[in-house]
Each structure stands twice: as structure tokens, then as C-alpha cells.
Design an enzyme around this catalytic site. Structure first.
Site, mmCIF file in Angstrom:
data_model
loop_
_atom_site.group_PDB
_atom_site.id
_atom_site.type_symbol
_atom_site.label_atom_id
_atom_site.label_comp_id
_atom_site.label_asym_id
_atom_site.label_seq_id
_atom_site.Cartn_x
_atom_site.Cartn_y
_atom_site.Cartn_z
ATOM 1 N N GLY A 156 -2.641 84.754 39.488
ATOM 2 C CA GLY A 156 -3.292 83.964 38.445
ATOM 3 C C GLY A 156 -4.241 82.964 39.068
ATOM 4 C CB SER A 157 -5.462 79.693 37.870
ATOM 5 O OG SER A 157 -5.820 80.243 36.625
#
Lengths: 367, 608
Positions: free
Chosen positions: B328-329
Site C-alpha cells: 500500500g502507501s
């Protein structure tokens, strides 16, 4: 005769109707045997003392038996045999003992009638044959065979195979010495061989096991084969000169079963090696040869048959025991004569020697 | 010898007596022959086969007893015990000394419960054992059982109670995945291990540190040559060769930090990794839920094992090493570094986030997590607010090859070299990987989502922590290690200004006015840099972290996204890295970041 102490002892022994040579050899055997017993019995002097007490009893019996005139022996023979036979029958009904019924409990002491039969049977046979022309005719042979078969049969059903073989052989020995025809001997042997499978089927399971184990001990190394294997290891590991007195690992670390009774020869072989074994066997041979010489000197057939059978019985004890511990014969509970711990056989054997020496001492005076 | 005397009595004819004498002579010969044969037999035994029987007599007498070494202790970095050896008792039987084995076993079963498993193992071991060897029927007897057996031992020939040392893990589930456990040696272990060293050993390391450092922990078996009697009783020791005890193993882990991390995860399944930036030392390594490793030492029961297997959160699964998650981020700082290095962006390059991104010539839109977008953002703000459009654009301008190269430098897609068995390498997507795996070319849209850590990328928690350590150390860190330290390595080289820019952005995540993890700032006792992340579990919603988190609360738990956070502190001189994965936590900012803050505080409190 000179006056040296040795010859004084010899004269004394002769007065007691004992043969100095045979007696001396027996004393040497017992002395050496006590040494082995001391080692085999975990160095317990108490055990050796108990054995000496028994041998003392045996010595008394021997002295007593040697004094009985052959005339009386012949006269009593049928009654002694009958008495022994009745006791064997009594064992069938009232006998005691674990697994096999072999003993009569007489309150004060326990008595093994089959032991008495070892003496009574040869005695009865010798007395009977003494009255017949020799070699015996077929009627006499059948009568003699019956006299042998009945007590042997009673002992087999106790069951006590070892004693049955000893009693049977002592009777057969008398018959053989009396001049049993070779044709008959071979015929009976052949018949027995043919009947072997039948005998096998009628043996108790433990007896079958012993023979099976004997044929292939390694098949059950921790069970029935254990005794034979451990005994052979004890004997074999002794080597030429042995591990030394009190040093046998097989005997002292409890690998050897019953080291002070039936397997005492293994202890001897382990601790004294082949040299010790040959020395002891030579001692036995000397006893046997002297005994046979005495038997041959007896004045009549009765004496020669009975004395010969007694010495032969002594030999059978020896051969069966040594055969057993060296793995040449199955395990049957036969002690090493006059060395194994235990009173019964020692008394019987010494009584037998008493008979031999008593008969020999009367070689010239009777008649 | 026999001189046949002719002094025949009146009833005996001379010929009859002569006949008896001949038979006496025959008997003598027969007896001598038999005795000669017996002497021959004895001679063969005593002289011919002497050596064989002498050896067998020694075999009888002397037995070799293997002595197990004491297994080394496992300690935390301050010497607190994580695995120890406790005295225990086991019930052993020597079948050869039990005249009626079945009867004895039946009577034993009346005294102490013997399970089918234990009985089966006893039979198996018996089939393998030598005569007079003692075989374990039941281990780890409790006090009552020992007392009962002691009372009845006299009527149980061949049965004995034997003291031994058993492995114990005082911290239980806290270190289940890290320390691992020992278990009964099986055929595969026997094939793998040196039989000489393991002659007396019953248990070997099966997982974790216990397995990884088996050689050091185990030591070497000793032996005793003892003289025994036929009953197997030892009479004296002839020779003794002491066992060499295993080494005590001091781990880099700190018990307090580990506990803080385990507790901070709360009811979430997940993983926490704490590393030291300069040395790579692992300070905590948590995979939750754990399990009680003591259950495995004496052979876990079917019921207990099934309970672990059926557990919704799969406690036997080691998430730290084997768990693969979308980053993810959390991948954005690495993408940013690639962009700075390539010159595609500078720290001051501004991008306008309108809430949507579209590849030129494509109709498909890729969203920002914040409805309407973040407006005009530079790198620092893009990291602080986790602006997707900034990184979509950056990723597309970089192209997948430059992204892959940068991620590979930080160790993604390969094992970190942590000293534990079973590490997963994760997935680092490249053109060639795509071709090899799916037999397809790389599509531009895949580059877009790779920019925000979605798509194919899979990382393990320990990889994420290791990469974060490299980031914190400006490219330099050492491979993570539970025991000892590895050589520091310059994994990546960038301009100082580039590192500085990314560090600033990550600081703003926590300390910036609009940082996604700004909520934890008040909790922290130190200035910390970090990055939140959310790994999708269900569907492909737009990357709308905050909105998503609201919606996520309404989803059933097993469909909620995984919450991630990775960060380091202190900012100016980074020493510690904390990486957190909270499975089905919903969002990195609301769930993973507070966990990381708690753990970071605990580590600092522990003086690290």
C-alpha cells in the site's frame, strides 16, 4: 604295611570298608568343587558350609551302606524296590512341588522317591539277575524290562525327564552288564528311534521347548535360549587359562543362570579355563576308572553288576551335565556330581560309592 | 585296568563272570569315548571360538550409555530467560525385565493415563530398541503420578521413573514464532542430524531460533561405558566421556519491547518488527496470535492441534516471515526516492491533485482517497497526506523498470537474510516477472497502481522493516539479525538532499498539520518519521484512506483492509525502525500508526 601316616589312614579306611584311592579322589574332587562353589555362590561361606553338612550326611550314608553285607542287600533288594515303587505311586497322588510333582512331604523332611529308585532299581535288577544263568534268557529280559519300565514311567509322568533318563539308564546298565544280547540292544535302539516322534508328541510343552531351544538356542535368545547361550559364552570366554578364581563376569554379573547348581561347570570353565576343565575331567576319569576297577574285583555277578551300574550312573550325571552346559545336550536339570550345590544327588551318589566300596571290601571273604 | 579275577562264587559260572567283565570293559571304553568327545566340544568352545565368546561376554558385561547434553538457554538481550530446561520425570519400561509386559502395561494404565499416541510411540520405539534398553512410555509426569508410581513400583517389575530435563518456554505465546519450540526427534531429523552428536537426544529444534541455532544450542552427546549385570543394573562406570553442553544463546530481542508490541496489537492478528537501524539487530519480532509452544514439546494432543488449526486467526502462521501483504502507501517513500534520483521530480515540484488521475488515452480513472483531491502538493505534502495522484503520475513518468530497480535496491522481492527458517521472499513486480508468471506483457495501468503499492507487489513485515531501516540509514543498514550483528551494507546511494526530502515528508506524516498519522504525535516521546498504508483485502475501492476507513468499519471484519505503518525515530539520527501490520485493521492511520507509536515509546523507554 609300613607305619607312615598315609598308610595308617589307608588301613583305617580299609577297616571302614572304604577304598583309600577312591575315597581320596572323591575328597580332592569335593575340595576343588567347594572352591568353585564358593565363587559361584557369591563368595558365601555359609553356602559352602551348608553343602559340607550335606556331604557329611552323604558320607555317613556311604559309611553305613558300605557296612551292609551283600547277602543282606540281595535279600532286601525286592523289598527296597517295592518300597521305592510304592512311594513313587504315592507321589502321583500326594506329591508336592511346583509345576512337577516330585516330592513327598513327610512332615519333618521332604523326600524325593525317584532318588531312592536310582539305587533300588539297579539293586533289585542285580539281585534278580544274580539268581539266573547269565547271559539272561528272554523271559528274564522281559521281567527286567518291566522292572525298569514301571518306575521310569511313574517318574516321566511327574514329570521329571532328567531323573527318568538317569533311572532308566542305571537299570539298562545292569541289564547290559549282565550280557544282554547285542541283537536285542540294537533292536530296542531302533525301536526307540522309530518311536521318537511319538515320544515327542507326549512330552510336556516345556520339555519340547527345551529340546527345541537346544537345537537352535539363538531363536529365542532372551527366553528359553538364554541359559544355553549364556552358559556357552561363559565357557567359551574362559579360554585356555580362564579369567581367574572369583573373576568370571558371566557368573558374577548374573548372566549365568543358577551358577551354583546346574551350571556350576560353566563357572569352573569360565574361571579356570580349558586347563581347569581338563584337570577336573581327568579327576572324574580317575574316579570312574578306579570305580570300574573295584567293580571288576567284586566276587560275584551281583556285586559286579551293581557296582558297575553305580559308577555308570555317576558317569551319566557327569556327561549329561557337561553336555548341557557346553550346549551339546538339551537343558535337563542334572547337577555336576558332587560339585553342584544340593543335597539329594550328593547323598544318592555317595550311597552308590558306599555300595561299590562295601562290595569290593568283601571280595575275598564272602561265601 | 580290569583284571578279571576268577574267584567265582558258587552260583556263578566262570563264563558268566567273564561275560560281565567284558561288558565292564566295553562300558569303560564307551565312557572314555564320550568324555573325550565332551572334552573336544569344550576345547572347541574354549580354544577354537574363544575370541568370539570373549567378545560376547564383554558385550554382555559392558554397555555404552549415551548421555544427552544440556541444551543451551535462550535469553533476551538483557539475559532474561526465553527457553530453559526444567527437571521432569518420565515413566520408562524395560520390556525384558517385565515378565508379563501386557499385564504390567495394563496395571500401569490403571495408575496413570496412557494415551493411544503414547502407547503407539512406545511400540514403535520398542521395535527399534536393543534388548534391555529402557523405553519411555509417558513423559512429563505430574507430581501425583510420580507419587502413585513410586508406591506401586515394587509390583511393577521392569518399570522405572527416570529424571530428565525438559524444555520449557516461560514466556509462552509471546515468543512462539520467534524462539520456536523443540519436539520429539523424527525420522527426518534423524536423517538430517549427525547421529554421533545426537545419540542420546530425544528432542530437537523444530521451528524458530530452536531450529535455526540447533547446532549451537544442542551441544554434543557424551557416553559412559558401564558394567551392568544381567538385569541391566549398572555396577560401575568404566569410562566416562562427559557431554558437551549447548551454548546459551543471547538474542538481540528485548523482552519488554516484544511484550509491548504483542499487547499493542490488541485483538488484531498481525505483525510487528522493531529493528536497530545501524546494526540490523532485531529488537522485537511479533506475529500475533501466538500459541503456547510448551504444548509441542511433549507432543501436542489432537484436540489442541485441531484447535490451533481451526482458529480463525491462524495462530500457527508466522506472519512476520511468511505473511505476504500489499505494501500500500508505505511504498511511496521509495517511489519518491526513485523519482528524485531519476530527476523526474524535485522536492519542490508541484502536482495538482483533483481527486482523479487518468492515463493519457485511457478512460479508466484512478482516484485519490480524499474526495475532490488535495489540491496543489509538493513532495513533502504528497507523502504527508499520501496523495495518490502525485504518485500515479510519478510512477508513470518513471516507468516500471526504474521503479523495480529502486525497490530491488531496498531489498524487496528477496529474503532479508534474517536468521530464522521459512522466510518468504515476497514479490517484486517487473516486466520479466510478469512475463514469467502470467505470460503477459506489462500494462501501463499496472505501473499506475504499483506507484501506490497496489497490484502485484507483496512484502513481508520483515522486508518492510528492513527497507525502512535502509531508508532511515540513508541507504546503509545491516541485514536483520536475532543473534549477533551482520556487516552494515550501503544498499542504496542517493544524494543527501534526496534522503532529506523524503525524511521530511515522512516526518510530516506524523508531525505535519495534515499528516495522515498526525493523531499519534501527542502520544510520542520522540520525533518520528513514518508512512501509513492500507493493503486491500476486498475489491479495489479507490484509495480513499480516511473515507475508506469509515466505510471499512461497516464491513465484516474479515473483509476489512489490512492496516500498515512503517517508521523510524529519532528523525535527526534514526536509530529505531518500527513496522506494523494489523490484519483487517481497516486503515493504517487509525490502527497501525498508534500501535507503532506505542511500540516506539516502549523501545525508547527500554533504553534502546
Amino acid at each position: 604295611m609300613s607305619g607312615s601316616p598315609g598308610s595308617l589312614i589307608a588301613v583305617g579306611l580299609q577297616r571302614l570298608r572304604l577304598d583309600p584311592w577312591l575315597f581320596g579322589l572323591l575328597v580332592v574332587l569335593v575340595a576343588f568343587g567347594s572352591m568353585v562353589l564358593y565363587s559361584a555362590g557369591e563368595q558365601s561361606m555359609a553356602l559352602v558350609w551348608r553343602q559340607w553338612v550335606r556331604l557329611g550326611v552323604g558320607l555317613a550314608v556311604m559309611l553305613f551302606v558300605a557296612q551292609i553285607p551283600p547277602r543282606l542287600l540281595k535279600a532286601w533288594a525286592p523289598f527296597l524296590f517295592l518300597a521305592a515303587l510304592l512311594m513313587l505311586v504315592a507321589v502321583v497322588f500326594f506329591g508336592v512341588g511346583r509345576g512337577a510333582q516330585r516330592w513327598l512331604d513327610l512332615g519333618l523332611l521332604r523326600f524325593q522317591p525317584s532318588e531312592a529308585m536310582k539305587l533300588a532299581l539297579p539293586l533289585a535288577l542285580a539281585a534278580m539277575l544274580d539268581r539266573k544263568p547269565l547271559p539272561p534268557d528272554w523271559r528274564t529280559v522281559i521281567a527286567a524290562a518291566t522292572l525298569i519300565a514301571v518306575p521310569v514311567g511313574l517318574i516321566v509322568i511327574q514329570p521329571d525327564l532328567g531323573t527318568a533318563v538317569l533311572v532308566g539308564l542305571s537299570g539298562a546298565c545292569v541289564l547290559f552288564l549282565a550280557g544282554l544280547r547285542w541283537r536285542l540292544i540294537l533292536g530296542v535302539s531302533a525301536a526307540l528311534a522309530a518311536a521318537a516322534p511319538l515320544i515327542w508328541l507326549n512330552l510336556h510343552e516345556y520339555q519340547q521347548d527345551r529340546i527345541r531351544t537346544f537345537l537352535d538356542p539363538e531363536s529365542d535368545p532372551l527366553g528359553e535360549g538364554w541359559n544355553i547361550i549364556q552358559s556357552k559364552i561363559a565357557v567359551g570366554s574362559g579360554g585356555l587359562s580362564g579369567k581367574g578364581w572369583l573373576e568370571g563376569s558371566q557368573s558374577h554379573l548374573e548372566f549365568l543362570p543358577e551358577p551354583h547348581t546346574d551350571f556350576i561347570f560353566s563357572v569352573l570353565a569360565e574361571e579356570f579355563g580349558f586347563i581347569g576343565v581338563v584337570a577336573v575331567l581327568a579327576l572324574y576319569v580317575a574316579i570312574i576308572l578306579r570305580g570300574m576297577f573295584l567293580a571288576g574285583q567284586c566276587r560275584d555277578a551281583f556285586g559286579r553288576l551293581l557296582a558297575g551300574a553305580m559308577i555308570f550312573m555317576f558317569f551319566v550325571y557327569l556327561a549329561v551335565n557337561v553336555g548341557m552346559v557346553s550346549g551339546a545336550l538339551p537343558v535337563v536339570g542334572v547337577p555336576l556330581p558332587l560339585v553342584s550345590y544340593g543335597g539329594t544327588s550328593a547323598v544318592t551318589l555317595l550311597a552308590g560309592f558306599g555300595l561299590v566300596m562295601g562290595l569290593y571290601s568283601r571280595r575275598r571273604f564272602m561265601g | 585296568m580290569i583284571t578279571s579275577t576268577r574267584s567265582a562264587g558258587m552260583g556263578d559260572s566262570r563264563s558268566a563272570l567273564a561275560q560281565v567283565d567284558r561288558r565292564l570293559q566295553f562300558l569303560i571304553v564307551l565312557m572314555l569315548i564320550v568324555l573325550c568327545l565332551l572334552s573336544l566340544r569344550l576345547g572347541l568352545l574354549q580354544l577354537g571360538d574363544h575370541e568370539q565368546y570373549a567378545a560376547r561376554a564383554d558385550d554382555n558385561r559392558i554397555s555404552l550409555r549415551a548421555l544427552p547434553p544440556n541444551r543451551g538457554l535462550i535469553l533476551d538481550r538483557r539475559g532474561r530467560v526465553l527457553a530453559e530446561n526444567l527437571p521432569a520425570y518420565r515413566l520408562v519400561v524395560v520390556p525384558e525385565r517385565a515378565p508379563d509386559l501386557e499385564g504390567t502395561l495394563a496395571r500401569l494404565a490403571d495408575l496413570v493415563p496412557v494415551s493411544d499416541d503414547e502407547r503407539r510411540r512406545f511400540d514403535q520405539q520398542r521395535a527399534r530398541s536393543r534388548p534391555f534398553e529402557s523405553i519411555t512410555l509417558k513423559s512429563n509426569l505430574d507430581e501425583e503420578e510420580v507419587a502413585k508410581l513410586a508406591i506401586h513400583r515394587h509390583r511393577l517389575p521392569g518399570v522405572d521413573i527416570e529424571p530428565y530435563l525438559t524444555r520449557h518456554y516461560p514466556q509462552g505465546e509471546l515468543f512462539a514464532h520467534l524462539v520456536g519450540y523443540v519436539g520429539r526427534m523424527d525420522d527426518r531429523d534423524r536423517a538430517r542430524l549427525d547421529p554421533d552428536r545426537y545419540r542420546a537426544t530425544t528432542h530437537v529444534g523444530k521451528t524458530g531460533i530452536e531450529r535455526q541455532y540447533e547446532e549451537e544450542l544442542h551441544g554434543r552427546s557424551g557416553f559412559e561405558r558401564v558394567e551392568t549385570n544381567a538385569q541391566g543394573r549398572i555396577l560401575r562406570v568404566l569410562e566416562r566421556n562427559d557431554p558437551q553442553p549447548g551454548e546459551d544463546l543471547r538474542l538481540n530481542v528485548d523482552l519488554d519491547v516484544q511484550r509491548a508490541a504483542y499487547e499493542a496489537l490488541g485483538d488484531y492478528a498481525g505483525a510487528v518488527v522493531v529493528l536497530q537501524v545501524a546494526t540490523g539487530e532485531v529488537l522485537a519480532l511479533v506475529s500475533k496470535p501466538g500459541f503456547d509452544p510448551n504444548l509441542f514439546v511433549h507432543g501436542i494432543s489432537h484436540a489442541d492441534y485441531n484447535r490451533l488449526l481451526d482458529h480463525r486467526q491462524r495462530p500457527l502462521f508466522n506472519r512476520v516471515l511468511s505473511g505476504g501483504y500489499e505494501p500500500g502507501s508505505t511504498v511511496k517513500p521509495f517511489i519518491a526516492l526513485a523519482g528524485l534520483e531519476a530527476g523526474v521530480v524535485t522536492p519542490s515540484t508541484e502536482v495538482v491533485s483533483t481527486g482523479q488521475y487518468r492515463l493519457p488515452g485511457h478512460s479508466r480513472t484512478y482516484g485519490d482517497w480524499k474526495a475532490g483531491g488535495h489540491g496543489r502538493v509538493n513532495l513533502e505534502l504528497a507523502l504527508a497526506e499520501s496523495v495518490n495522484v502525485y504518485f500515479y503520475r510519478l510512477a508513470v513518468e518513471l516507468g516500471i523498470d526504474r521503479i523495480s530497480r529502486e525497490l530491488a535496491l531496498f531489498g524487496f522481492g528477496r529474503t532479508t537474510g534474517l536468521d530464522l527458517p521459512g522466510e518468504n521472499s515476497g514479490i517484486l513486480p517487473t516486466r520479466s516477472w510478469k512475463r514469467a508468471t502470467f505470460n503477459q506483457p506489462w500494462f501501463p495501468g499496472e505501473t499506475v497502481i504499483t506507484g501506490i503499492g497496489q497490484g502485484f507487489t507483496v512484502v513481508t513485515p520483515v522486508q518492510l522493516a528492513h527497507a525502512t531501516a535502509a531508508l532511515a540509514g540513508r541507504g546503509q543498514t545491516a541485514a536483520p539479525a536475532l543473534v549477533g550483528q551482520r556487516e552494515p551494507v550501503q544498499m542504496v546511494r542517493h544524494d543527501d538532499a534526496d534522503w532529506q526530502a523524503v525524511h521530511r515528508g515522512m516526518e510530516a506524516v506524523v508531525h505535519g498539520a495534515s499528516g495522515t498519522a498526525r493523531a499519534i504525535e501527542s502520544e510520542l516521546v520522540v520525533r518520528m518519521a513514518g508512512k501509513t498504508g492500507t493493503a486491500q483485502v476486498f475489491g479495489r475501492p479507490d484509495e480513499d484512506e480516511e473515507a475508506d476507513e469509515r466505510e471499512q468499519d461497516e464491513l465484516p471484519e474479515f473483509l476489512r483492509n489490512h492496516a500498515l505503518f512503517t517508521g523510524f525515530a529519532p528523525i535527526d539520527e534514526p536509530r529505531l525502525v518500527v513496522s506494523v501490520v494489523a490484519e483487517h485493521g481497516g486503515g493504517g492511520a487509525s490502527v497501525a500508526a498508534p500501535i507503532a507509536a506505542t511500540v516506539m515509546n516502549a523501545a525508547l523507554e527500554a533504553g534502546l
